[in-house]
Design a protein around this motif. Structure first.
Motif, PDB file in Angstrom:
ATOM      1  N   ILE A 112       0.855  -1.193   0.000  1.00  0.00           N
ATOM      2  CA  ILE A 112       0.000   0.000   0.000  1.00  0.00           C
ATOM      3  C   ILE A 112       0.888   1.239   0.000  1.00  0.00           C
ATOM      4  N   ARG A 113       0.593   2.187  -0.893  1.00  0.00           N
ATOM      5  CA  ARG A 113       1.398   3.404  -1.030  1.00  0.00           C
ATOM      6  C   ARG A 113       0.674   4.666  -0.578  1.00  0.00           C
ATOM      7  N   ILE A 114      -0.664   4.612  -0.513  1.00  0.00           N
ATOM      8  CA  ILE A 114      -1.461   5.746  -0.037  1.00  0.00           C
ATOM      9  C   ILE A 114      -2.495   5.209   0.945  1.00  0.00           C
ATOM     10  N   VAL A 115      -2.595   5.853   2.091  1.00  0.00           N
ATOM     11  CA  VAL A 115      -3.632   5.518   3.076  1.00  0.00           C
ATOM     12  C   VAL A 115      -4.434   6.773   3.350  1.00  0.00           C
ATOM     13  N   HIS A 116      -5.759   6.644   3.313  1.00  0.00           N
ATOM     14  CA  HIS A 116      -6.647   7.747   3.681  1.00  0.00           C
ATOM     15  C   HIS A 116      -7.600   7.223   4.742  1.00  0.00           C
ATOM     16  N   ALA A 117      -7.477   7.763   5.956  1.00  0.00           N
ATOM     17  CA  ALA A 117      -8.289   7.335   7.096  1.00  0.00           C
ATOM     18  C   ALA A 117      -9.274   8.428   7.475  1.00  0.00           C
ATOM     19  N   TRP A 118     -10.521   8.028   7.671  1.00  0.00           N
ATOM     20  CA  TRP A 118     -11.559   8.969   8.088  1.00  0.00           C
ATOM     21  C   TRP A 118     -11.855   8.805   9.567  1.00  0.00           C
ATOM     22  N   ASP A 119     -12.052   9.949  10.234  1.00  0.00           N
ATOM     23  CA  ASP A 119     -12.469  10.034  11.634  1.00  0.00           C
ATOM     24  C   ASP A 119     -11.708   9.067  12.531  1.00  0.00           C
ATOM     25  N   SER A 121     -11.136   6.002  12.591  1.00  0.00           N
ATOM     26  CA  SER A 121     -10.330   4.905  12.034  1.00  0.00           C
ATOM     27  C   SER A 121      -8.857   5.300  11.978  1.00  0.00           C
ATOM     28  N   SER A 122      -8.587   6.604  12.011  1.00  0.00           N
ATOM     29  CA  SER A 122      -7.196   7.073  11.944  1.00  0.00           C
ATOM     30  C   SER A 122      -6.412   6.746  13.206  1.00  0.00           C
ATOM     31  N   VAL A 123      -7.082   6.543  14.321  1.00  0.00           N
ATOM     32  CA  VAL A 123      -6.395   6.241  15.580  1.00  0.00           C
ATOM     33  C   VAL A 123      -5.554   4.968  15.446  1.00  0.00           C
ATOM     34  N   LEU A 124      -6.072   3.994  14.763  1.00  0.00           N
ATOM     35  CA  LEU A 124      -5.336   2.746  14.528  1.00  0.00           C
ATOM     36  C   LEU A 124      -4.521   2.822  13.240  1.00  0.00           C
ATOM     37  N   THR A 125      -5.127   3.343  12.195  1.00  0.00           N
ATOM     38  CA  THR A 125      -4.541   3.292  10.860  1.00  0.00           C
ATOM     39  C   THR A 125      -3.275   4.125  10.699  1.00  0.00           C
ATOM     40  N   VAL A 126      -3.285   5.357  11.174  1.00  0.00           N
ATOM     41  CA  VAL A 126      -2.152   6.256  10.940  1.00  0.00           C
ATOM     42  C   VAL A 126      -0.855   5.743  11.560  1.00  0.00           C
ATOM     43  N   PRO A 135       4.225   6.058   1.999  1.00  0.00           N
ATOM     44  CA  PRO A 135       4.671   7.403   1.628  1.00  0.00           C
ATOM     45  C   PRO A 135       3.645   8.515   1.832  1.00  0.00           C
ATOM     46  N   VAL A 136       2.349   8.203   1.635  1.00  0.00           N
ATOM     47  CA  VAL A 136       1.320   9.233   1.771  1.00  0.00           C
ATOM     48  C   VAL A 136       0.247   8.728   2.725  1.00  0.00           C
ATOM     49  N   VAL A 137       0.079   9.448   3.845  1.00  0.00           N
ATOM     50  CA  VAL A 137      -0.945   9.110   4.833  1.00  0.00           C
ATOM     51  C   VAL A 137      -1.806  10.350   5.033  1.00  0.00           C
ATOM     52  N   ILE A 138      -3.101  10.198   4.789  1.00  0.00           N
ATOM     53  CA  ILE A 138      -4.051  11.313   4.859  1.00  0.00           C
ATOM     54  C   ILE A 138      -5.103  10.991   5.901  1.00  0.00           C
ATOM     55  N   THR A 139      -5.507  11.986   6.688  1.00  0.00           N
ATOM     56  CA  THR A 139      -6.616  11.821   7.610  1.00  0.00           C
ATOM     57  C   THR A 139      -7.660  12.884   7.331  1.00  0.00           C
ATOM     58  N   SER A 140      -8.918  12.525   7.526  1.00  0.00           N
ATOM     59  CA  SER A 140     -10.014  13.468   7.363  1.00  0.00           C
ATOM     60  C   SER A 140     -10.953  13.334   8.544  1.00  0.00           C
TER      61      SER A 140
END
Length: 144
Positions: A112-119, A121-126, A135-140
């Motif tokens: 996986i090269r890009i991760v986008h986590a919402w709300d 879910s970012s607590v675990l994912t990021v 390389p690219v980790v995004i949170t919203s």
């Protein structure tokens, strides 16, 4: 109007080394979208819309969720998008630790090269994505 609905990648793939490590440059970039659940909510709708509208020639889309059920789950699965179940009862539970290891394996195996986590879910994912070197980790965070 269709142009407005088509998500654009806002990063330079060359600069961020988004191509999978073991593949040629023509391979789709593996992307992981994470949400708490896949039912009727707005975040779930937005994540599903993005997953379904990303160009499959350019992106290989994956979705991860704590609760793999609901209308959006069925919509993703029927369109061939893999959904990873990350069971988690609470942040400090054993299931969350196991989910973190499961997510780590998934990210590494699929490069996986890009991760986008919402709300939330970012607590675990990021943290997991960062330790995997994504390389690219995004949170919203949406809503209130």
């Amino acid at each position: 109007m269709a142009e407005l609905l088509t998500p654009k990648l806002a990063v330079d793939p060359q600069r961020h080394n988004l191509a999978p490590q073991s593949s040629c440059k023509e391979s789709p970039v593996p992307v992981l979208l994470t949400v708490r659940e896949l039912n009727l909510g707005g975040i779930e709708r937005d994540a599903t819309k993005i997953a379904l509208s990303l160009d499959r020639r350019r992106f290989q889309v994956h979705v991860a969720t704590y609760f793999p059920y609901g209308v959006r789950y069925e919509e993703l699965r029927s369109n061939g998008i893999p959904v990873l179940h990350l069971p988690s009862k609470s942040l400090l539970s054993r299931t969350t630790i196991e989910a973190a290891f499961r997510l780590r394996r998934y990210i590494q195996q699929r490069e996986i090269r890009i991760v986008h986590a919402w709300d939330n879910s970012s607590v675990l994912t990021v943290p997991v994505a960062r330790t995997c070197g994504v390389p690219v980790v995004i949170t919203s965070v949406l809503g209130n």
